[in-house]
Scaffold this motif. Structure first.
Motif, PDB file in Angstrom:
ATOM      1  N   ALA A  35       0.665  -1.698  -0.300  1.00  0.00           N
ATOM      2  CA  ALA A  35      -0.023  -0.136  -0.128  1.00  0.00           C
ATOM      3  C   ALA A  35       1.142   1.157  -0.399  1.00  0.00           C
ATOM      4  O   ALA A  35       0.306   2.431  -0.468  1.00  0.00           O
ATOM      5  N   ILE A  36       1.932   1.055   0.526  1.00  0.00           N
ATOM      6  CA  ILE A  36       2.423   2.418   0.956  1.00  0.00           C
ATOM      7  C   ILE A  36       3.659   2.978  -1.231  1.00  0.00           C
ATOM      8  O   ILE A  36       3.959   3.825  -0.845  1.00  0.00           O
ATOM      9  N   PHE A  37       4.170   1.409  -1.359  1.00  0.00           N
ATOM     10  CA  PHE A  37       4.542   1.394  -2.547  1.00  0.00           C
ATOM     11  C   PHE A  37       3.306   2.345  -3.730  1.00  0.00           C
ATOM     12  O   PHE A  37       4.098   3.897  -3.660  1.00  0.00           O
ATOM     13  N   ARG A  38       1.916   2.034  -3.299  1.00  0.00           N
ATOM     14  CA  ARG A  38       0.830   2.955  -4.318  1.00  0.00           C
ATOM     15  C   ARG A  38       1.222   3.998  -3.863  1.00  0.00           C
ATOM     16  O   ARG A  38       1.212   4.757  -4.795  1.00  0.00           O
ATOM     17  N   ARG A  39       0.690   4.597  -1.861  1.00  0.00           N
ATOM     18  CA  ARG A  39       0.778   6.158  -2.057  1.00  0.00           C
ATOM     19  C   ARG A  39       2.104   7.090  -2.388  1.00  0.00           C
ATOM     20  O   ARG A  39       1.594   7.551  -3.186  1.00  0.00           O
ATOM     21  N   TYR A  40       3.002   6.361  -2.482  1.00  0.00           N
ATOM     22  CA  TYR A  40       3.868   7.033  -2.082  1.00  0.00           C
ATOM     23  C   TYR A  40       3.997   7.527  -4.117  1.00  0.00           C
ATOM     24  O   TYR A  40       4.801   8.514  -4.361  1.00  0.00           O
ATOM     25  N   GLY A  41       4.044   6.622  -4.961  1.00  0.00           N
ATOM     26  CA  GLY A  41       4.144   6.102  -6.177  1.00  0.00           C
ATOM     27  C   GLY A  41       5.078   6.570  -6.772  1.00  0.00           C
ATOM     28  O   GLY A  41       6.064   6.658  -7.113  1.00  0.00           O
ATOM     29  N   GLN A  42       4.957   8.359  -7.668  1.00  0.00           N
ATOM     30  CA  GLN A  42       5.359   9.275  -8.653  1.00  0.00           C
ATOM     31  C   GLN A  42       6.721   8.918  -7.745  1.00  0.00           C
ATOM     32  O   GLN A  42       7.814   9.979  -7.890  1.00  0.00           O
ATOM     33  N   ARG A  43       6.767   9.699  -6.605  1.00  0.00           N
ATOM     34  CA  ARG A  43       7.936  10.056  -5.713  1.00  0.00           C
ATOM     35  C   ARG A  43       8.878   8.732  -5.768  1.00  0.00           C
ATOM     36  O   ARG A  43      10.748   8.927  -5.875  1.00  0.00           O
ATOM     37  N   LEU A  44       8.853   7.461  -5.598  1.00  0.00           N
ATOM     38  CA  LEU A  44       9.583   6.484  -5.652  1.00  0.00           C
ATOM     39  C   LEU A  44       9.981   6.104  -7.584  1.00  0.00           C
ATOM     40  O   LEU A  44      11.306   5.985  -7.726  1.00  0.00           O
ATOM     41  N   ILE A  45       9.125   6.202  -8.025  1.00  0.00           N
ATOM     42  CA  ILE A  45       9.900   6.650  -9.252  1.00  0.00           C
ATOM     43  C   ILE A  45      10.409   7.758  -9.842  1.00  0.00           C
ATOM     44  O   ILE A  45      12.224   7.242 -10.520  1.00  0.00           O
ATOM     45  N   ASP A  46      10.583   9.100  -9.700  1.00  0.00           N
ATOM     46  CA  ASP A  46      11.580  10.519  -9.149  1.00  0.00           C
ATOM     47  C   ASP A  46      12.938  10.100  -8.693  1.00  0.00           C
ATOM     48  O   ASP A  46      13.931  10.253  -8.861  1.00  0.00           O
ATOM     49  N   ALA A  47      12.768   8.895  -7.364  1.00  0.00           N
ATOM     50  CA  ALA A  47      14.194   8.877  -6.767  1.00  0.00           C
ATOM     51  C   ALA A  47      14.288   7.868  -7.336  1.00  0.00           C
ATOM     52  O   ALA A  47      15.788   7.277  -6.736  1.00  0.00           O
ATOM     53  N   GLY A  48      14.190   6.889  -8.725  1.00  0.00           N
ATOM     54  CA  GLY A  48      14.667   6.372  -9.470  1.00  0.00           C
ATOM     55  C   GLY A  48      15.107   4.841  -8.617  1.00  0.00           C
ATOM     56  O   GLY A  48      15.693   3.419  -9.128  1.00  0.00           O
ATOM     57  N   LEU A  49      13.782   4.275  -7.354  1.00  0.00           N
ATOM     58  CA  LEU A  49      13.441   3.025  -7.210  1.00  0.00           C
ATOM     59  C   LEU A  49      12.513   2.216  -8.302  1.00  0.00           C
ATOM     60  O   LEU A  49      12.164   1.030  -7.914  1.00  0.00           O
ATOM     61  N   PHE A  50      11.940   2.694  -9.163  1.00  0.00           N
ATOM     62  CA  PHE A  50      11.023   2.245  -9.750  1.00  0.00           C
ATOM     63  C   PHE A  50      11.054   2.387 -11.608  1.00  0.00           C
ATOM     64  O   PHE A  50      11.318   3.857 -11.635  1.00  0.00           O
ATOM     65  N   ALA A  51      11.209   1.501 -12.650  1.00  0.00           N
ATOM     66  CA  ALA A  51      10.890   2.277 -13.668  1.00  0.00           C
ATOM     67  C   ALA A  51      10.443   3.069 -14.226  1.00  0.00           C
ATOM     68  O   ALA A  51      10.199   4.438 -14.994  1.00  0.00           O
ATOM     69  N   ASP A  52       9.123   2.834 -14.051  1.00  0.00           N
ATOM     70  CA  ASP A  52       7.736   3.248 -14.194  1.00  0.00           C
ATOM     71  C   ASP A  52       6.762   3.140 -13.147  1.00  0.00           C
ATOM     72  O   ASP A  52       6.723   2.286 -12.438  1.00  0.00           O
ATOM     73  N   GLN A  53       5.455   3.558 -13.550  1.00  0.00           N
ATOM     74  CA  GLN A  53       4.615   2.728 -12.476  1.00  0.00           C
ATOM     75  C   GLN A  53       3.809   1.519 -13.120  1.00  0.00           C
ATOM     76  O   GLN A  53       3.082   0.855 -11.766  1.00  0.00           O
TER      77      GLN A  53
END
Length: 285
Positions: free
Chosen positions: A212-230
């Motif tokens: 749930a937290i991955f989903r809540r943080y969403g774009q911030r995690l992508i911007d931090a380079g932790l995920f390639a995209d949504q």
């Protein structure tokens, strides 16, 4: 209720954050903490308060801190070093809970807000965000000897989500554990009658909560380079939810490097179990 331990849970999050977490498959911080503690003792008498919204005078009428056998502080999306109302509302209560002499346990925000309340310093970690599984957490000599870590591995992983950390501990605090990300992953304050145990990670969390937290943080995690995209983020969140529901999925545990310290609740909850056993202690007569 009689002959049960009374626990106060201080939910450090705002209402809107808790409700968003619920909508994404997680739990409000206070209710999630209650669920974890009830796995250890189903008979607990639990009261939850929310000072971020309700202010420091959030205890029910006629209830005092000394009425409780233990007090647990949850995590929060707030930053302990920012002087906004939701933070400032919690500082007096953080100090009062620990000064009450009642055993207190703080997870993540809980450790940070107590540290600030007692003159320590909290900062944004120069190493950025530690989220998902915190790895290679090592109790030091004091940690190995402390009852918080009885039964714990000498090097372990834990579910975690934080960008902030305690950088300067309060006077009299003893650091118990750290890792490469954060030098202070656990500390205690047991001087002058205080009974505070704190950890930077979340022994109360489940894999579903992190999903749930991955989903809540969403774009911030992508911007931090932790995920390639949504899409990548959603795939991981869905897989963690699946693993939460079916811990026997060795393929997913292997894929994400989730060992039994983080996967099995009986391993995750060791610190809280030790708190109930050695600090909170037996039911009061």
């Amino acid at each position: 209720m009689e002959n049960v331990r009374k626990i106060l849970i201080v939910d450090g999050n705002r209402h809107e954050v808790n409700e968003l977490n619920r909508s994404l498959g997680g739990s409000p911080s206070g209710e999630g903490y209650e669920t974890a503690l009830r796995r250890l003792d189903p008979e607990l008498d639990v009261t939850i308060v929310r000072p971020a919204d309700d202010g420091p005078d959030c205890l029910p009428d006629g209830v005092k801190l000394g009425d409780f056998d233990g007090i647990a502080w949850t995590g929060s999306a707030l930053n302990a070093y920012i002087d906004e109302d939701a933070v400032l509302n919690q500082l007096p209560l953080a100090r009062a809970t620990v000064e009450s002499g009642v055993p207190v346990f703080g997870s993540c925000w809980g450790m940070q807000i107590v540290a600030r309340a007692f003159g320590g310093e909290v900062r944004a970690s120069p190493n950025g965000r530690e989220i998902g599984v915190g790895r290679m957490i090592r109790p030091n000599r004091a940690g190995v000897a402390h009852p918080m870590y009885r039964g714990k591995s000498i090097c372990f992983s834990a579910l975690t989500v934080h960008m902030d950390e305690v950088s300067v501990p309060p006077k009299g605090a003893v650091i118990l554990a750290g890792n490469e990300h954060s030098h202070i992953q656990a500390l205690v304050m047991e001087n002058d009658g205080l009974k505070f145990w704190g950890v930077q990670y979340h022994p109360e969390y489940t894999l579903a909560e992190l999903a749930a937290i991955f989903r809540r943080y969403g774009q911030r995690l992508i911007d931090a380079g932790l995920f390639a995209d949504q899409g990548a983020l959603e795939t991981m969140a869905a897989n963690w939810m699946t693993l939460h529901e079916n811990p026997g999925r060795r393929d997913l545990a292997w894929q994400y490097g989730i060992d039994n310290d983080a996967l099995r609740y009986e391993r995750r909850l060791i610190e809280l179990g030790n708190w109930l056993k050695y600090s909170v202690g037996k039911i009061r007569s």
